[in-house]
Design a protein around this motif. Structure first.
Motif, mmCIF file in Angstrom:
data_model
loop_
_atom_site.group_PDB
_atom_site.id
_atom_site.type_symbol
_atom_site.label_atom_id
_atom_site.label_comp_id
_atom_site.label_asym_id
_atom_site.label_seq_id
_atom_site.Cartn_x
_atom_site.Cartn_y
_atom_site.Cartn_z
ATOM 1 N N LEU A 94 0.858 -1.184 0.000
ATOM 2 C CA LEU A 94 0.000 0.000 0.000
ATOM 3 C C LEU A 94 0.894 1.233 0.000
ATOM 4 C CD1 LEU A 94 -2.244 -2.013 0.644
ATOM 5 C CD2 LEU A 94 -3.142 -0.395 2.316
ATOM 6 N N GLY A 95 0.539 2.217 -0.828
ATOM 7 C CA GLY A 95 1.318 3.447 -0.892
ATOM 8 C C GLY A 95 0.476 4.645 -0.509
ATOM 9 N N PHE A 96 1.012 5.502 0.347
ATOM 10 C CA PHE A 96 0.348 6.725 0.791
ATOM 11 C C PHE A 96 1.222 7.890 0.335
ATOM 12 C CE2 PHE A 96 -0.574 3.253 3.632
ATOM 13 C CZ PHE A 96 -1.964 3.276 3.709
ATOM 14 N N ILE A 97 0.816 8.517 -0.753
ATOM 15 C CA ILE A 97 1.638 9.541 -1.390
ATOM 16 C C ILE A 97 1.011 10.898 -1.116
ATOM 17 C CG2 ILE A 97 2.749 10.256 -3.517
ATOM 18 C CD1 ILE A 97 3.480 7.435 -2.608
ATOM 19 N N GLY A 98 1.735 11.744 -0.409
ATOM 20 C CA GLY A 98 1.223 13.058 -0.046
ATOM 21 C C GLY A 98 1.230 14.019 -1.223
ATOM 22 N N PRO A 99 0.740 15.237 -1.038
ATOM 23 C CA PRO A 99 0.794 16.253 -2.082
ATOM 24 C C PRO A 99 2.215 16.405 -2.632
ATOM 25 C CG PRO A 99 -0.520 17.027 -0.245
ATOM 26 C CD PRO A 99 0.113 15.745 0.205
ATOM 27 N N CYS A 100 2.346 16.315 -3.943
ATOM 28 C CA CYS A 100 3.643 16.404 -4.618
ATOM 29 C C CYS A 100 4.578 15.255 -4.249
ATOM 30 C CB CYS A 100 4.352 17.734 -4.335
ATOM 31 S SG CYS A 100 3.358 19.188 -4.727
ATOM 32 N N GLY A 101 4.054 14.188 -3.672
ATOM 33 C CA GLY A 101 4.879 13.042 -3.321
ATOM 34 C C GLY A 101 5.329 12.269 -4.547
ATOM 35 N N PHE A 102 6.468 11.597 -4.428
ATOM 36 C CA PHE A 102 7.147 10.991 -5.574
ATOM 37 C C PHE A 102 7.712 9.635 -5.169
ATOM 38 C CE2 PHE A 102 11.232 11.475 -8.288
ATOM 39 C CZ PHE A 102 10.687 10.727 -9.319
ATOM 40 N N ASN A 103 7.117 8.558 -5.697
ATOM 41 C CA ASN A 103 7.661 7.217 -5.498
ATOM 42 C C ASN A 103 8.757 7.040 -6.541
ATOM 43 O OD1 ASN A 103 7.926 4.663 -4.450
ATOM 44 N ND2 ASN A 103 6.135 3.814 -5.466
ATOM 45 N N THR A 104 10.006 7.221 -6.137
ATOM 46 C CA THR A 104 11.114 7.386 -7.079
ATOM 47 C C THR A 104 11.295 6.157 -7.973
ATOM 48 O OG1 THR A 104 12.694 6.619 -5.405
ATOM 49 C CG2 THR A 104 12.302 8.995 -5.553
ATOM 50 N N PRO A 105 11.885 6.333 -9.172
ATOM 51 C CA PRO A 105 12.011 5.226 -10.134
ATOM 52 C C PRO A 105 12.681 3.998 -9.533
ATOM 53 C CG PRO A 105 12.550 7.308 -11.195
ATOM 54 C CD PRO A 105 12.383 7.612 -9.738
ATOM 55 N N HIS A 106 12.100 2.844 -9.826
ATOM 56 C CA HIS A 106 12.585 1.593 -9.251
ATOM 57 C C HIS A 106 12.133 0.427 -10.123
ATOM 58 C CE1 HIS A 106 8.535 2.278 -7.598
ATOM 59 N NE2 HIS A 106 8.415 0.962 -7.500
ATOM 60 N N VAL A 107 12.647 -0.748 -9.813
ATOM 61 C CA VAL A 107 12.237 -1.973 -10.497
ATOM 62 C C VAL A 107 11.904 -3.030 -9.452
ATOM 63 C CG1 VAL A 107 13.698 -1.497 -12.495
ATOM 64 C CG2 VAL A 107 14.573 -2.940 -10.663
ATOM 65 N N HIS A 108 11.068 -3.987 -9.856
ATOM 66 C CA HIS A 108 10.820 -5.192 -9.065
ATOM 67 C C HIS A 108 11.397 -6.364 -9.862
ATOM 68 C CE1 HIS A 108 8.308 -2.924 -6.343
ATOM 69 N NE2 HIS A 108 7.633 -2.458 -7.384
ATOM 70 N N PRO A 109 12.505 -6.934 -9.399
ATOM 71 C CA PRO A 109 13.208 -7.920 -10.223
ATOM 72 C C PRO A 109 12.484 -9.250 -10.382
ATOM 73 C CG PRO A 109 14.265 -7.709 -8.070
ATOM 74 C CD PRO A 109 13.244 -6.622 -8.154
ATOM 75 N N ARG A 110 11.526 -9.548 -9.516
ATOM 76 C CA ARG A 110 10.921 -10.877 -9.566
ATOM 77 C C ARG A 110 9.414 -10.872 -9.821
ATOM 78 N NH1 ARG A 110 14.962 -10.928 -5.870
ATOM 79 N NH2 ARG A 110 13.636 -10.308 -4.121
#
Length: 265
Positions: free
Chosen positions: A105-121
């Motif tokens: 679950l992700g809780f992203i605030g105003p102007c929040g940024f889930n930075t670039p990433h990968v899920h390898p599996r």
């Protein structure tokens, strides 16, 4: 000895010679909620169980309940200045072992940024349940980026191994649910991982000696942890003061926005 007593005597002798069953390496009584998390003995037993029926026999009803509002201790929560994520994988929620699924679950605030990433599996499906998110991913070399704006109850998919990101372009909180086709999808932040390589490797990759007037080593310390704050325009529009210090956040630190437990309802 009377012939009719011989079978009884042999059975009693065999029973007395049989070794006592080994004690279970984990308590089989009803455990408190989340107490199976990080239980290595239980995790090992579940992984070694020969059948699904045997796995179920090792679990209690409470082991099948995971509370995202009050997750178990460990690395379930990642917190930054822009919000937080809460995950449930096979280590934190051993009932997932053998199911092939997990969730964040992700809780992203105003102007929040889930930075670039990968899920390898695992691939990922991402559903917005509150607010709005912009999403973008690049599956591999030679293909274009795929970008979408998701409103409430809208979903997208990120292919396994694709670099992807989500950010909140609004001044209202956003909440997403991410489902994975793996009990242990893993995560790797793209930029932060690059800068963990040797300085010479990073210089060669970027083709520069300094960034913003700082050495690679100094610039590395300025990288934000996930979840970060986004672009200046969004911060100004939402009247959020940009932090002059590095955009850092740790597993237990808060930021200008922190999701209350009620956001899980």
């Amino acid at each position: 000895m009377h012939p009719s007593l011989l079978p009884i005597a042999l059975y009693a002798l065999a029973a007395s010679a049989a070794p006592a069953p080994a004690p279970a390496p984990y308590p089989l009584h009803r455990r408190d909620q989340n107490s199976s998390a990080n239980n290595q003995a239980l995790i090992s037993a579940l992984e070694l169980a020969p059948t699904a029926k045997d796995r179920l026999a090792l679990l209690t009803p409470s082991d099948f309940l995971y509370d995202f509002a009050s997750p178990p201790p460990g690395d379930a929560i990642t917190t930054g200045l822009g919000g937080r994520t809460v995950k449930a994988d096979s280590k934190l929620f051993p009932a997932l072992i053998g199911t092939g699924v997990s969730m964040t679950l992700g809780f992203i605030g105003p102007c929040g940024f889930n930075t670039p990433h990968v899920h390898p599996r695992s691939s990922q499906i991402n559903v917005v349940v509150e607010g709005q998110l912009k999403t973008q991913f690049i599956a591999e070399n030679g293909v274009d980026a795929v970008e979408n704006t998701l409103g409430k109850w809208q979903m997208t998919v990120f292919p396994q191994g694709a670099v992807h990101t989500e950010w909140n372009p609004t001044c209202d909180p956003a909440v997403f649910v991410a489902g994975f086709a793996s009990e242990d999808p893993g995560v790797q932040q793209s930029t932060q991982t690059l800068f963990k390589l040797d300085d010479d490797v990073v210089r060669a990759e970027l083709g520069v000696e300094t960034l913003n007037g700082e050495s690679i080593e100094q610039f590395r310390d300025q990288l934000p942890e996930n979840v970060a704050l986004f672009v200046e325009e969004c911060l100004a529009r939402c009247d959020i003061e940009a932090d002059p210090a590095p955009n850092q956040g740790g597993p237990s630190e808060g930021g200008p926005w922190s999701a209350p437990s009620s956001a899980l309802a």
